[in-house]
Enzyme design. Structure first.
Site, PDB file in Angstrom:
ATOM      1  N   VAL A 123      -6.512 -21.219  23.662  1.00 54.79           N
ATOM      2  CA  VAL A 123      -5.774 -22.311  24.319  1.00 54.79           C
ATOM      3  C   VAL A 123      -6.414 -23.670  25.158  1.00 54.79           C
ATOM      4  O   VAL A 123      -6.348 -24.269  24.901  1.00 54.79           O
ATOM      5  CB  VAL A 123      -4.300 -22.102  23.724  1.00 54.79           C
ATOM      6  CG1 VAL A 123      -3.350 -23.840  24.521  1.00 54.79           C
ATOM      7  CG2 VAL A 123      -3.659 -22.344  22.088  1.00 54.79           C
ATOM      8  N   THR A 180       1.379 -14.818  25.612  1.00 52.80           N
ATOM      9  CA  THR A 180       2.074 -14.973  24.860  1.00 52.80           C
ATOM     10  C   THR A 180       2.708 -13.819  23.775  1.00 52.80           C
ATOM     11  O   THR A 180       3.310 -14.786  22.789  1.00 52.80           O
ATOM     12  CB  THR A 180       3.697 -15.789  24.586  1.00 52.80           C
ATOM     13  OG1 THR A 180       2.638 -17.051  23.878  1.00 52.80           O
ATOM     14  CG2 THR A 180       3.388 -16.923  25.739  1.00 52.80           C
ATOM     15  N   PRO A 192      -2.337 -21.266  -2.772  1.00 53.65           N
ATOM     16  CA  PRO A 192      -1.534 -20.170  -2.487  1.00 53.65           C
ATOM     17  C   PRO A 192      -3.288 -18.735  -2.204  1.00 53.65           C
ATOM     18  O   PRO A 192      -4.195 -18.894  -2.357  1.00 53.65           O
ATOM     19  CB  PRO A 192      -1.573 -19.781  -4.101  1.00 53.65           C
ATOM     20  CG  PRO A 192      -2.288 -20.990  -4.521  1.00 53.65           C
ATOM     21  CD  PRO A 192      -2.410 -21.769  -3.729  1.00 53.65           C
ATOM     22  N   CYS A 234      -0.968 -16.922  15.718  1.00 52.01           N
ATOM     23  CA  CYS A 234       0.815 -18.056  15.688  1.00 52.01           C
ATOM     24  C   CYS A 234       1.915 -17.473  14.525  1.00 52.01           C
ATOM     25  O   CYS A 234       2.990 -17.310  15.149  1.00 52.01           O
ATOM     26  CB  CYS A 234       0.167 -19.632  15.191  1.00 52.01           C
ATOM     27  SG  CYS A 234      -0.980 -19.402  16.725  1.00 52.01           S
TER      28      CYS A 234
END
Length: 436
Positions: A14, A89, A250, A258
């Protein structure tokens, strides 16, 4: 648009994308990290992240003098107008997000942030974290803003520069508008709200997508039992504008960096306030079951029955990363299926274009080869676990000649069943009747 002096703390997936893209928008960006070797590599323009376009964007930013990399955060923020926290995190005990890295950085920079600076939480954090960060900073002259990221691995640069929306939340309207202005050139819809709502947007969106995927996997199993075709079913569903085409494919389950941690975190947050989020709990349980269903499908295709032993059975695996276009094994459903197959005694040989072969999660589970034909050689069957485009273009008659058992279990419905049938290979998909 005014160019801003921005510091991005953390050069992971990120952080690096955020820094490089903001620099491409004309801002002056300094990216800081605690890993000296990594900082040195990035300063030379060497990007170790498997992400299309990111290396080029980093090189352009460095060449233009708008992007630099430094060790440590305290000195870097000295003249910053905006500081982005882009630190990990990960899932902590009980499923909640571990905020140790966020709190460590805040403690390091709190006293040296310039007056009027805006501190932005870009990392995915539980509702209430921005308020907690403001308490830790303890300075009314520094505003804290929540600005969640919505980046998909494999298309992060595109997602950043072509966003569906920009979400900014803060108790300070001025600070929120200053952060929103950083993205002005992108022309995206902007949601200005309070920090708790902005934090909730990220979790609510990801958990909804996870629920959608678990739902379509359950519908696929029902299609198999009723003789329906999940591909036609999802096509018919997708034209409904209330549902949409995305996240209706599927597969072996959802994963990555995430969705697993965000679903677990929101479930933990719900429990902390006494809310029984049964739907989300069922979504997670369904995902675990889906991986087990794929193993049963493989065992049945190999002729040992859904609950039979695979002891000594050699299987070729096509793909291990959580999705094509990445080198990410974090919470990969493909790797989870491989681990379950290994636990049943199968001998696994895999090929994945995104992997080098020295990744720690593979050790003791699977042998990695560079050539998909080598994975097929002598195998009782092939199992497609990741939807790499290269696998569609294989010489399937050649594959048929190499396999000991001419069957492919396609957990992504990625291959053309008729192509395999003409090559003499039986195809087993998800939510569809077998072919061949």
């Amino acid at each position: 648009m005014f160019a801003r002096r921005i510091v991005v703390v953390g050069t992971g997936y990120v952080g690096l994308t955020t820094g490089a893209c903001l620099a491409s928008l004309g801002h002056r960006v300094v990216c800081s990290d605690v890993d000296a070797a990594k900082v040195a590599r990035l300063a030379r323009g060497e990007v170790g992240i498997f992400e299309p376009g990111l290396g080029e964007l980093v090189g352009e930013g460095i060449a233009a003098g708008r992007l630099e990399f430094v060790l440590g955060s305290a000195d870097a923020v000295a003249d910053a107008e905006v500081v982005f926290l882009c630190v990990p995190t990960p899932m902590g005990s009980g499923g909640g997000a571990d905020l140790a890295a966020v709190e460590s950085v805040v403690a390091e920079v709190a006293e040296v942030l310039p007056t009027g600076c805006v501190l932005v939480c870009k990392s995915t954090v539980p509702v209430g974290t921005s308020a907690r960060v403001a308490e830790l900073v303890g300075r009314p002259d520094v505003a804290v803003v929540s600005n969640p990221e919505f980046l998909r691995e494999g298309s992060a640069v595109h997602d950043f520069l072509n966003p569906d929306r920009i979400v900014v939340g803060s108790a300070s309207q001025d600070a929120a508008e200053r952060v929103a202005a950083l993205y002005a050139r992108l022309g995206a819809p902007t949601v200005l709200t309070d920090a708790p709502s902005a934090e909730m947007v990220k979790y609510a969106a990801n958990c909804f997508l996870a629920t959608k995927l678990s739902y379509v996997n359950a519908v696929a199993e029902l299609c198999e039992r009723l003789g329906a075709n999940i591909s036609d079913v999802t096509e018919g569903m997708g034209y409904d504008r209330r549902i949409g085409q995305s996240f209706l494919q599927p597969g072996p389950g959802w994963g990555g960096s995430c969705l697993p941690k965000d679903t677990a975190a929101l479930l933990q947050v719900a429990q902390s306030v006494g809310f029984d989020f049964e739907l989300l709990g069922a979504t997670i349980d369904s995902n675990t079951r889906q991986r087990e269903q794929m193993v049963a499908k493989v065992a049945d295709a190999c002729g040992v029955g859904v609950a039979g032993s695979l002891d000594g059975v050699r299987l070729g695996l096509l793909g291990l990363t959580f999705k094509a276009g990445t080198d990410d094994l974090r919470d990969s459903p493909a790797l989870a299926v491989a681990e379950l197959l290994a636990a049943r005694g199968a001998e696994l040989v895999a090929c994945d274009p995104g992997l080098r072969g020295d990744e720690a999660p593979l050790r003791g589970v699977v042998s990695l080869v560079d050539d998909p034909y080598e994975a097929a050689k002598g195998s009782a069957g092939l199992v497609v676990l990741t939807e790499w485009q290269q696998f569609r273009a294989l010489d399937w008659p050649r594959v048929a000649g190499l396999l000991a058992g001419p069957v492919v279990v396609d957990t992504r419905n990625h291959l053309d069943p008729d192509v395999l049938r003409r090559a003499g290979i039986s195809w087993r998909g998800v939510g569809r009747l077998p072919v061949g």
